[in-house]
Scaffold this active site. Structure first.
Site, PDB file in Angstrom:
ATOM      1  NE  ARG A 186      -3.752   2.756   6.464  1.00 44.28           N
ATOM      2  CZ  ARG A 186      -3.822   2.916   7.767  1.00 44.28           C
ATOM      3  NH1 ARG A 186      -3.106   2.146   8.567  1.00 44.28           N
ATOM      4  NH2 ARG A 186      -4.588   3.841   8.296  1.00 44.28           N
ATOM      5  CE1 TYR A 195     -10.363  -0.470  -0.237  1.00 40.17           C
ATOM      6  CE2 TYR A 195      -8.855   0.443   1.374  1.00 40.17           C
ATOM      7  CZ  TYR A 195     -10.013   0.535   0.624  1.00 40.17           C
ATOM      8  OH  TYR A 195     -10.808   1.642   0.736  1.00 40.17           O
ATOM      9  CE  LYS A 199      -0.989   6.971   4.278  1.00 43.00           C
ATOM     10  NZ  LYS A 199      -2.384   6.751   4.474  1.00 43.00           N
ATOM     11  CG  HIS A 206      -0.256  10.179   7.901  1.00 39.75           C
ATOM     12  ND1 HIS A 206      -1.195   9.694   8.775  1.00 39.75           N
ATOM     13  CD2 HIS A 206      -0.786  10.001   6.658  1.00 39.75           C
ATOM     14  CE1 HIS A 206      -2.243   9.245   8.104  1.00 39.75           C
ATOM     15  NE2 HIS A 206      -2.017   9.434   6.823  1.00 39.75           N
ATOM     16  CB  SER A 224      -6.294   6.969   8.005  1.00 42.23           C
ATOM     17  OG  SER A 224      -4.937   6.704   7.799  1.00 42.23           O
ATOM     18  CB  CYS A 255      -9.007  12.772  10.863  1.00 43.66           C
ATOM     19  SG  CYS A 255      -9.124  11.478  12.103  1.00 43.66           S
ATOM     20  CG  ASP A 293      -2.251  10.336   2.940  1.00 43.86           C
ATOM     21  OD1 ASP A 293      -2.773  10.535   4.049  1.00 43.86           O
ATOM     22  OD2 ASP A 293      -1.851   9.223   2.570  1.00 43.86           O
ATOM     23  NE  ARG A 309      -9.778   5.516   1.989  1.00 46.39           N
ATOM     24  CZ  ARG A 309      -8.968   6.218   2.774  1.00 46.39           C
ATOM     25  NH1 ARG A 309      -8.258   7.211   2.280  1.00 46.39           N
ATOM     26  NH2 ARG A 309      -8.867   5.945   4.053  1.00 46.39           N
TER      27      ARG A 309
HETATM   28  O1  SAT Z   1      -5.187   2.718   2.904  1.00 48.08           O
HETATM   29  S1  SAT Z   1      -4.434   3.985   2.884  1.00 48.08           S
HETATM   30  O2  SAT Z   1      -3.291   3.919   3.795  1.00 48.08           O
HETATM   31  O3  SAT Z   1      -3.931   4.234   1.546  1.00 48.08           O
HETATM   32  C1  SAT Z   1      -5.438   5.274   3.333  1.00 48.08           C
HETATM   33  C2  SAT Z   1      -5.243   5.634   4.750  1.00 48.08           C
HETATM   34  O4  SAT Z   1      -5.469   4.816   5.635  1.00 48.08           O
HETATM   35  O5  SAT Z   1      -4.825   6.788   5.022  1.00 48.08           O
HETATM   36 MN    MN Z   2      -3.353   8.762   5.181  1.00 52.46          MN
END
Ligand code: SAT
Ligand code: MN
Length: 590
Positions: A80, A208, A217, A237, A259, A261, A286, A374
């Site tokens: 991100r 991405y 998000k 979140h 993210s 963790c 998530d 991922r």
């Molecule tokens: O890139 S994402 O937002 O989908 C994954 C994350 O950062 O939690």
């Molecule tokens: Mn996340």
């Protein structure tokens, strides 16, 4: 393919707002074709076959990883981009100091120029989707338009997409508009814009994850948090996990972590053999949408239908369920490869021969799999998937957990005194940065409620909203903070994490049932070492004491940092939080 011939249902049953919007985007972006996604498995397989044929996806070893594929993103497009993500509200104060802001008119003008003609020669995909079970009153719909087939396939896995969503949109009369183009993947022509007042998103220049899968998000957190404030609920979140104790009582916990963790691992936790009788059910990994129920409790749904999880570190020992889940029907992004086309990542045995960029693996160039590589997989593939995952009412939440990644300061766990104190505990969260966002890794930054990159409006208004939601709950969840990542002076983790985290969750559940002890440790309620069940675990008593210790000097400093951070929000900061911060300082002084 023309727009009309590819419509997934008769024109008369479609929302006019959707068809008109698709047509206006078609005129602006000039695609060669338009494809309306119907959400069927055969559609997904067809899109995957095309991507394989074009060389954009690589089919992985069909014996070991049936129906699994590898996608390599552009090396400059692997996470991100928070510095290019904007909230575009009429008033800058509504976006708050926690967001980049741009005037909506200026942002639309900028994006219109980027999108003009951007899809020439490409196929435009229309993806109607529902965040949450399609028959749930708590769910909300959107439509993403994208020119990336990889994004389309990912959205088909990650959301309830297709015909049923289109029908619900026609019925609801409203949807979130998400327009996406990969553009030229040029980091200098990359923007992720949100217009919460218009319920719309415009994303350009990245293919991405959270930049491009707009249901995730962008919609389910940034836009939904705005909708939630207006409608009296919370978009968070958070993972949602159900824990059944040996007495056969099931409690649901919602837990917020930044993210990368370990949210997916916690949501899919495998109980250690030495804690018999426990069972774990994943509802979400998530995002949680939390609604006050008529019974005074907080009820949660998972708006997503799949997981977009971090791959490195996943193996049979750390999380058997996750490891097995990703052996079939899984889309991998930016992992390495073995000689026989099996995906490979750090934490597995064996040796990679090709790195995440497709180059011969050379350890001198860093890890073989990208640290933010991922897996994308449907939630139903998880062997521990909760039977309530598609329950339209959601699940009742007993406890809320806030967690960060802190090598020092924060103890393994403590409990807030009440909801109001819990809001301050959540707002005070800080965590070391990870590879999920571009920028330096391992720097401590304030990350209230793990929502710093995802709250679609001013944090001060958000905390006020949290306080208001709590005031409406006659049976509010208890609130806890955890830190699995504390280290000793040599830099070694003090707590083993993964399945052993159940020991801490078990204490929370016993607290909810009024059965477990705690003492006031100044910062909140802490377990005594004897309150944590460590049977069958090789943890030295002094290590547990260290994990549960609070250094008053360090905490005073932490409170000072929190105060400085919160004061940025000036007059909008709820007065209650100032008062509670003072109370915390006084409690710490003894
Ligand atoms: O890139 S994402 O937002 O989908 C994954 C994350 O950062 O939690
Ligand atoms: Mn996340």
């Amino acid at each position: 393919m023309s727009t009309a011939s590819a419509l997934p249902m008769p024109m008369s049953q479609l929302s006019r707002a959707v068809t008109e919007w698709v047509e206006s985007v078609r005129q602006l972006t000039q695609p060669a074709e338009v494809h309306w996604c119907d959400g069927t498995p055969s559609e997904r397989h067809g899109l995957i076959a095309e991507l394989v044929h074009d060389g954009q996806l690589l089919r992985l070893n069909p014996e070991q990883f049936p129906d699994c594929h590898l996608y390599r993103s552009h090396p400059d497009d692997v996470a991100r981009v928070e510095h290019l993500t904007y909230i575009c509200t009429r008033s800058q104060a509504d976006a708050g100091p926690n967001n980049n802001w741009m005037d909506p008119q200026a942002a639309h003008a900028k994006m219109r120029e980027l999108f003009r003609g951007a899809m020439r020669g490409r196929r435009l995909y229309v993806i109607p989707y529902c965040m949450g079970p399609v028959d749930s009153p708590l769910a909300r719909c959107g439509v993403e338009i994208t020119d990336s087939a990889y994004v389309a396939v990912s959205m088909l896995i990650m959301t309830h997409a297709g015909r049923a969503a289109l029908q619900r949109i026609a019925h609801d009369g409203t949807f979130v508009r998400g327009l996406h183009s990969i553009g030229e993947l040029d980091p200098d022509r990359r923007f992720i814009m949100h217009f919460p007042e218009e319920l719309s998103i415009e994303s350009f220049g990245s293919g991405y994850g959270g930049n491009a899968l707009l249901g995730k998000k962008c919609h389910a957190l940034r836009i939904a948090s705005w909708q939630a404030r207006a409608e009296g609920w919370l978009a968070e979140h958070m993972l949602i996990v159900g824990l059944r104790n040996p007495r056969r009582e099931t409690h649901y916990i919602a837990a917020a972590f930044p993210s990368a963790c370990g949210k997916t691992n916690l949501a899919m936790l495998i109980p250690p053999a030495s804690l018999p009788g426990w069972e774990v059910f994943t509802v979400g990994d998530d995002i949680a949408w939390l609604h006050p129920g008529a019974d005074g409790r907080l009820w949660a749904i998972n708006p997503e239908a799949g997981y977009f999880g971090v791959v490195p570190g996943t193996n049979r020992q750390t999380n058997r369920n996750a490891y097995e889940m990703i052996h079939r029907d899984t889309l991998f992004t930016n992992v390495a490869l073995t000689a026989d086309d099996q995906p490979w990542w750090e934490g597995l045995e064996g040796t990679p021969i090709t790195d995440w960029q497709g180059r011969p693996y050379d350890p001198a160039r860093g890890p073989a799999a990208h640290p933010n590589s991922r897996f994308t997989v449907a939630a139903e593939r998880n062997p521990a998937c909760s039977p309530h995952v598609n329950d339209p009412r959601g699940v009742p939440i007993s406890a809320i957990v806030f967690g960060g990644r802190r090598r020092e300061v924060a103890p393994l766990v403590y409990e807030a005194r009440d909801w109001r104190h819990g809001v301050l505990v959540g707002a005070s969260m800080a965590s070391e940065t990870t590879a999920a966002a571009t920028g330096e890794v391992g720097v401590v930054r304030r990350d209230p409620m793990a929502m710093r990159p995802f709250c679609g409006y001013n944090f001060a208004d958000y905390w006020r909203h949290w306080l208001e939601v709590g005031a409406r709950l006659s049976r509010p969840p208890r609130i806890f903070q955890v830190n699995w990542f504390r280290r000793d002076l040599q830099g070694r983790f003090l707590w083993p994490g993964f399945g052993e985290n159940l020991r801490v969750l078990a204490w929370m559940i016993e607290r909810c049932g009024g059965r477990a002890g705690a003492h006031d440790g100044g910062i909140g309620l802490l377990p005594r070492p004897a309150d944590i069940d460590t049977r069958g675990m090789s943890l030295e008593p002094e290590t547990l004491r260290a994990l549960l210790s609070v250094d008053a000097e360090l905490w005073r400093h932490e409170l000072d940092e929190t105060r400085t951070y919160l004061e940025q929000y000036g007059e909008r900061l709820p007065e209650q939080m100032r008062i509670d911060l003072k109370k915390s300082a006084a409690a710490l002084a003894g």
